[in-house]
Design an enzyme around this catalytic site. Structure first.
Site, PDB file in Angstrom:
ATOM      1  N   CYS A 223     -11.924   3.497  -0.561  1.00 49.08           N
ATOM      2  CA  CYS A 223     -13.022   3.740   0.366  1.00 49.08           C
ATOM      3  C   CYS A 223     -14.267   2.987  -0.075  1.00 49.08           C
ATOM      4  O   CYS A 223     -14.413   2.590  -1.220  1.00 49.08           O
ATOM      5  CB  CYS A 223     -13.311   5.231   0.434  1.00 49.08           C
ATOM      6  SG  CYS A 223     -11.852   6.234   0.826  1.00 49.08           S
TER       7      CYS A 223
ATOM      8  N   ARG B  44     -13.032  -2.092   2.792  1.00 52.65           N
ATOM      9  CA  ARG B  44     -12.448  -1.148   1.839  1.00 52.65           C
ATOM     10  C   ARG B  44     -11.876   0.084   2.533  1.00 52.65           C
ATOM     11  O   ARG B  44     -11.278   0.940   1.875  1.00 52.65           O
ATOM     12  CB  ARG B  44     -13.484  -0.730   0.808  1.00 52.65           C
ATOM     13  CG  ARG B  44     -13.979  -1.853  -0.072  1.00 52.65           C
ATOM     14  CD  ARG B  44     -14.992  -1.354  -1.075  1.00 52.65           C
ATOM     15  NE  ARG B  44     -14.400  -0.440  -2.030  1.00 52.65           N
ATOM     16  CZ  ARG B  44     -13.947  -0.775  -3.236  1.00 52.65           C
ATOM     17  NH1 ARG B  44     -14.022  -2.030  -3.625  1.00 52.65           N
ATOM     18  NH2 ARG B  44     -13.435   0.112  -4.045  1.00 52.65           N
TER      19      ARG B  44
ATOM     20  N   TRP C 113     -10.710   5.103   3.854  1.00 57.17           N
ATOM     21  CA  TRP C 113      -9.284   4.792   3.923  1.00 57.17           C
ATOM     22  C   TRP C 113      -8.563   6.093   3.593  1.00 57.17           C
ATOM     23  O   TRP C 113      -8.635   6.597   2.476  1.00 57.17           O
ATOM     24  CB  TRP C 113      -8.921   3.703   2.923  1.00 57.17           C
ATOM     25  CG  TRP C 113      -7.503   3.232   3.023  1.00 57.17           C
ATOM     26  CD1 TRP C 113      -6.996   2.276   3.853  1.00 57.17           C
ATOM     27  CD2 TRP C 113      -6.379   3.698   2.252  1.00 57.17           C
ATOM     28  NE1 TRP C 113      -5.644   2.110   3.648  1.00 57.17           N
ATOM     29  CE2 TRP C 113      -5.238   2.973   2.674  1.00 57.17           C
ATOM     30  CE3 TRP C 113      -6.229   4.659   1.253  1.00 57.17           C
ATOM     31  CZ2 TRP C 113      -3.975   3.175   2.121  1.00 57.17           C
ATOM     32  CZ3 TRP C 113      -4.960   4.870   0.705  1.00 57.17           C
ATOM     33  CH2 TRP C 113      -3.852   4.126   1.149  1.00 57.17           C
TER      34      TRP C 113
ATOM     35  N   ASN D 105     -14.446   8.372  -3.397  1.00 53.45           N
ATOM     36  CA  ASN D 105     -13.335   7.421  -3.408  1.00 53.45           C
ATOM     37  C   ASN D 105     -12.412   7.843  -4.534  1.00 53.45           C
ATOM     38  O   ASN D 105     -12.844   7.999  -5.678  1.00 53.45           O
ATOM     39  CB  ASN D 105     -13.856   6.000  -3.640  1.00 53.45           C
ATOM     40  CG  ASN D 105     -12.738   4.974  -3.699  1.00 53.45           C
ATOM     41  OD1 ASN D 105     -11.621   5.235  -3.247  1.00 53.45           O
ATOM     42  ND2 ASN D 105     -13.024   3.821  -4.271  1.00 53.45           N
ATOM     43  N   GLY D 106     -11.129   8.028  -4.236  1.00 58.40           N
ATOM     44  CA  GLY D 106     -10.176   8.441  -5.260  1.00 58.40           C
ATOM     45  C   GLY D 106      -9.299   9.564  -4.745  1.00 58.40           C
ATOM     46  O   GLY D 106      -9.274   9.875  -3.549  1.00 58.40           O
TER      47      GLY D 106
ATOM     48  N   GLU E  14       5.081 -14.684  -0.321  1.00 63.18           N
ATOM     49  CA  GLU E  14       3.667 -14.547   0.029  1.00 63.18           C
ATOM     50  C   GLU E  14       3.432 -14.845   1.508  1.00 63.18           C
ATOM     51  O   GLU E  14       2.660 -14.139   2.175  1.00 63.18           O
ATOM     52  CB  GLU E  14       2.827 -15.481  -0.844  1.00 63.18           C
ATOM     53  CG  GLU E  14       1.347 -15.510  -0.525  1.00 63.18           C
ATOM     54  CD  GLU E  14       0.642 -14.191  -0.693  1.00 63.18           C
ATOM     55  OE1 GLU E  14      -0.519 -14.092  -0.253  1.00 63.18           O
ATOM     56  OE2 GLU E  14       1.233 -13.234  -1.258  1.00 63.18           O
TER      57      GLU E  14
ATOM     58  N   LYS F 248       1.846 -12.170   4.209  1.00 60.56           N
ATOM     59  CA  LYS F 248       0.666 -12.435   5.031  1.00 60.56           C
ATOM     60  C   LYS F 248       0.946 -12.094   6.494  1.00 60.56           C
ATOM     61  O   LYS F 248       0.119 -11.496   7.171  1.00 60.56           O
ATOM     62  CB  LYS F 248       0.242 -13.909   4.916  1.00 60.56           C
ATOM     63  CG  LYS F 248      -0.386 -14.276   3.596  1.00 60.56           C
ATOM     64  CD  LYS F 248      -1.807 -13.796   3.474  1.00 60.56           C
ATOM     65  CE  LYS F 248      -2.084 -12.757   2.449  1.00 60.56           C
ATOM     66  NZ  LYS F 248      -1.345 -12.370   1.373  1.00 60.56           N
TER      67      LYS F 248
ATOM     68  N   GLU G  86       1.164  -8.314   6.959  1.00 59.09           N
ATOM     69  CA  GLU G  86      -0.106  -7.623   6.759  1.00 59.09           C
ATOM     70  C   GLU G  86      -0.996  -7.661   7.988  1.00 59.09           C
ATOM     71  O   GLU G  86      -1.605  -6.645   8.347  1.00 59.09           O
ATOM     72  CB  GLU G  86      -0.868  -8.257   5.587  1.00 59.09           C
ATOM     73  CG  GLU G  86      -0.347  -7.888   4.213  1.00 59.09           C
ATOM     74  CD  GLU G  86      -1.161  -8.563   3.120  1.00 59.09           C
ATOM     75  OE1 GLU G  86      -1.507  -7.864   2.152  1.00 59.09           O
ATOM     76  OE2 GLU G  86      -1.457  -9.767   3.241  1.00 59.09           O
TER      77      GLU G  86
ATOM     78  N   HIS H 160      23.860 -14.874   1.690  1.00 59.82           N
ATOM     79  CA  HIS H 160      24.433 -13.656   1.108  1.00 59.82           C
ATOM     80  C   HIS H 160      23.912 -12.403   1.808  1.00 59.82           C
ATOM     81  O   HIS H 160      23.731 -11.369   1.182  1.00 59.82           O
ATOM     82  CB  HIS H 160      24.121 -13.592  -0.384  1.00 59.82           C
ATOM     83  CG  HIS H 160      24.729 -14.701  -1.164  1.00 59.82           C
ATOM     84  ND1 HIS H 160      26.093 -14.839  -1.328  1.00 59.82           N
ATOM     85  CD2 HIS H 160      24.174 -15.762  -1.802  1.00 59.82           C
ATOM     86  CE1 HIS H 160      26.345 -15.920  -2.040  1.00 59.82           C
ATOM     87  NE2 HIS H 160      25.195 -16.505  -2.345  1.00 59.82           N
TER      88      HIS H 160
ATOM     89  N   LYS I  98      -8.745  -3.268   1.113  1.00 61.92           N
ATOM     90  CA  LYS I  98      -8.791  -4.400   0.193  1.00 61.92           C
ATOM     91  C   LYS I  98      -8.471  -4.013  -1.237  1.00 61.92           C
ATOM     92  O   LYS I  98      -7.678  -4.642  -1.907  1.00 61.92           O
ATOM     93  CB  LYS I  98     -10.172  -5.049   0.266  1.00 61.92           C
ATOM     94  CG  LYS I  98     -10.309  -6.304  -0.589  1.00 61.92           C
ATOM     95  CD  LYS I  98      -9.435  -7.421  -0.074  1.00 61.92           C
ATOM     96  CE  LYS I  98      -9.578  -8.697  -0.859  1.00 61.92           C
ATOM     97  NZ  LYS I  98      -8.618  -9.714  -0.428  1.00 61.92           N
TER      98      LYS I  98
END
Length: 627
Positions: free
Chosen positions: A2, A27, A75, A101-102, A500, A504, A507, A523, A622
């Site tokens: 957050c 955030r 968040w 935050n936490g 990666e 992207k 996301e 396979h 983030k």
């Protein structure tokens, strides 16, 4: 995760808080709110589900007055994103308002206790427990030691601080907290355990934030709070108190950012801005670190002597998400250039395993934010076992940067887009320089070292040239943006880039994508191939080029569309592909940096065409400061 902002001073607190929340929205962005202490002492709380604009609209109507307050953009961890679960939360009979935050691990136990004592909960969050605990301690203190006469301001502040300390002692878990109090229009208290907080120093005003970059334009002097520290903050000054040792003399740092660094400028999204910042970010990562006299790299913060580093027999790299992918690139680099045994571990797995680590093992923790909870926990566990730990990090003063034995700052500049771009390529370059350094400590010759330095110096220009593929990528995105599944395929150095690239796309566009080593496609994943599933092949002209061409033929034979990212002028691969994106030719061990760029652009343009919020993708934030 957050975003927290606090202010006490001479400006209208609401305006400062709202501007700070806009800078911190990356955030967390499912709800937001502010609490402002009215000059007469009452707490005014305004909050709203959804983005900051929803809160801003409410603030126009309700207009909280005052010069001290806290704000929060959320968040969600406990409770759905609704008005009632948005922060700030009130404790007791509106005695205290706080933002958090936490995660509080024993909140249910504490909530049961408080409910038995008559406290009413108005949210589903763990955070509200802290507010009621602080109010409970304030009420207990007033009953146990009622003052015979009004107390001086300093004594009042110390009583409030004592109540916060008593409440925090009961918490299990992590927190970054900012609190304001009814009747105290000139006091802010902040506390940290496991979630980042900084204090910004001004003239007759002070700030609190969960990210130092959000203070750009307000102050250039900041203090990073360490775990178990509290800050008692007024317009005139502040005190830092450690839970165990009492008063702390703070180290004041220079922020070194201006407001332009955290603005989008002419770009429609932060992500696109940060993609285009990569050439300069790479130069900043390399600046002052390549030594042609010694044909090696130079790092000022490793805090281990060449003799100690020469005795390293094994390297473990740990990280999460994009940083883990960079770690895989690092594995190839260190094995090829330094002949070092390397293992790459997910931090979330490493922290709970008990792997045998023989003497001579060195841990590298890779993180953009320096606050990633799993990476921090893995680093602490390896340090506890007595092994040296180093960090590759982009944020000065972050927790991992402070707790590692040493490390490398990326100097990539603020990365605000949730989907990491320039941090990934700068991490790859930092790892390339490390591989050069370790190689020169071992078997790499002077001439080989000079050649690697030349290649590194040329890399930012190659990335600048790569950005010229943007228009081609836009056309590819228009052609394929409605597809629901993508495969990303590459071999050797390109395998981590395939991972990666797929990440992207997932996301920011919410399209299902998977990255694989190209040879592994047959396979299992080849069963997914059809005319609606594009395969993105990464096929530079390297030593496995012919092998990857054969893999492309296998997809072609089954009617699957092929998007090929190729070296300029490659006609063989272009003949097999349905769409071609060209990149400049660079040496094999630096190819991941240039190959990543078109994949970043492809994900970006597909997300835009699908109408997604590129900088604020759903369910993500983030800086991941919770498990």
């Amino acid at each position: 995760m957050c975003g927290i902002v606090g202010y006490v001073g001479h400006q209208a607190a609401t305006e400062v808080l709202l501007q700070g929340l806009r800078r911190l929205e990356y955030r967390g962005y499912d709800s937001a709110g502010v609490a402002v202490v009215h000059p007469e002492g009452t707490l005014q709380v305004v909050k709203a589900a959804g983005r900051i604009d929803h809160l801003a609209a409410k603030l126009v109507q309700e207009k909280p007055q005052g010069h001290c307050g806290v704000g929060h953009t959320r968040w969600a961890t406990h409770g759905a994103p609704t008005d009632r679960n948005a922060h700030p939360h009130l404790g007791g009979n509106r005695l205290v308002a706080l933002v958090h935050n936490g995660v509080i691990e024993n909140y249910q136990e504490l909530k049961t206790l408080l409910e038995r004592e008559g406290y009413t909960f108005r949210s589903d969050t763990d955070s509200e427990v802290i507010a009621h605990l602080v109010a409970r301690e304030l009420e207990a203190l007033a009953l146990a030691d009622p003052p015979a006469a009004p107390l001086p301001t300093e004594q009042l502040h110390q009583r409030l601080l004592a109540a916060v300390q008593e409440a925090l002692a009961r918490l299990h878990g992590t927190f970054g907290l900012a609190l304001v109090f009814a009747g105290h229009p000139d006091l802010l208290i902040a506390a940290r355990r496991g979630s980042p907080l900084v204090v910004g120093i001004g003239q007759g005003e002070h700030f609190v934030a969960s990210d130092a970059a959000s203070l750009a334009g307000w102050t250039q002097q900041i203090v990073y709070l360490a775990d178990h520290e509290l800050a008692l903050i007024t317009p005139q000054g502040f005190q830092i108190i450690h839970r165990d040792t009492g008063h702390v003399t703070p180290a004041v740092h220079h922020l070194g950012l201006d407001a332009e660094c955290v603005d989008r400028g002419p770009y429609p999204h932060y992500m696109l801005k940060e993609i285009y910042e990569q050439p300069e970010a790479l130069r900043n990562t390399m600046r002052g670190r390549l030594n042609t006299d010694e044909a090696s790299a130079h790092f000022g913060g490793l805090n281990l002597s060449p003799a100690q580093l020469r005795s390293v027999r094994r390297i473990v790299i740990t990280g999460c998400g994009t940083s883990w992918h960079a770690g895989l690139v690092g594995e190839y680099l260190l094995e090829q250039l330094a002949r070092m045994p390397v293992e790459v571990e997910y931090a979330s797995e490493l922290r709970y395993r008990n792997p045998p680590l023989e003497p001579g093992t060195l841990l590298f923790a890779i993180t953009q934010s320096g606050e990633t909870a799993d990476t921090l926990a893995a680093l602490r566990e390896i340090r506890r076992k007595g092994h040296p730990t180093l960090a590759i990090c982009n944020v000065v003063g972050s927790t991992i940067a402070q707790e590692a034995d040493g490390g490398i700052y990326l100097h990539a500049g603020p990365e605000i887009g949730v989907a990491s771009t320039k941090a990934f390529t700068c991490q790859c370059v930092a790892l390339a320089m490390l591989a050069l350094y370790f190689g020169r400590l071992r078997d790499l010759s002077f001439a080989q070292g000079l050649q690697i330095i030349r290649h590194l110096h040329q890399l930012p220009v190659a990335v600048q040239q790569t950005l010229q593929c943007d228009e081609v990528v836009q056309q590819v995105a228009k052609r394929y943006h409605q597809c629901r599944n993508f495969l990303y395929l590459g071999r050797q150095y390109q395998f981590p880039v395939a991972l990666e690239g797929a990440l992207k796309l997932k996301e920011i566009s919410y399209v299902h994508a998977e990255g694989y080593p190209a040879a592994e496609m047959k396979h299992g994943p080849i069963a997914l191939v059809d005319e609606e599933t594009p395969s993105v092949f990464l096929i530079p002209q390297d030593h496995v080029y012919d092998k990857v061409l054969a893999n492309m033929e296998e997809i072609k034979a089954r009617g699957g569309p092929i998007i090929a990212v190729v070296t300029q002028g490659d006609e063989r691969a272009a003949a097999l592909a349905d769409a071609v994106i060209e990149v400049p030719e660079v040496v094999e061990y630096l190819q991941p940096v240039v190959m990543a760029v078109p994949l970043q652009l492809l994900a970006y343009h597909i997300a835009v065409l699908r109408g997604c919020d590129v900088d604020k993708p759903r369910n993500l934030a983030k800086s991941v400061t919770v498990e």
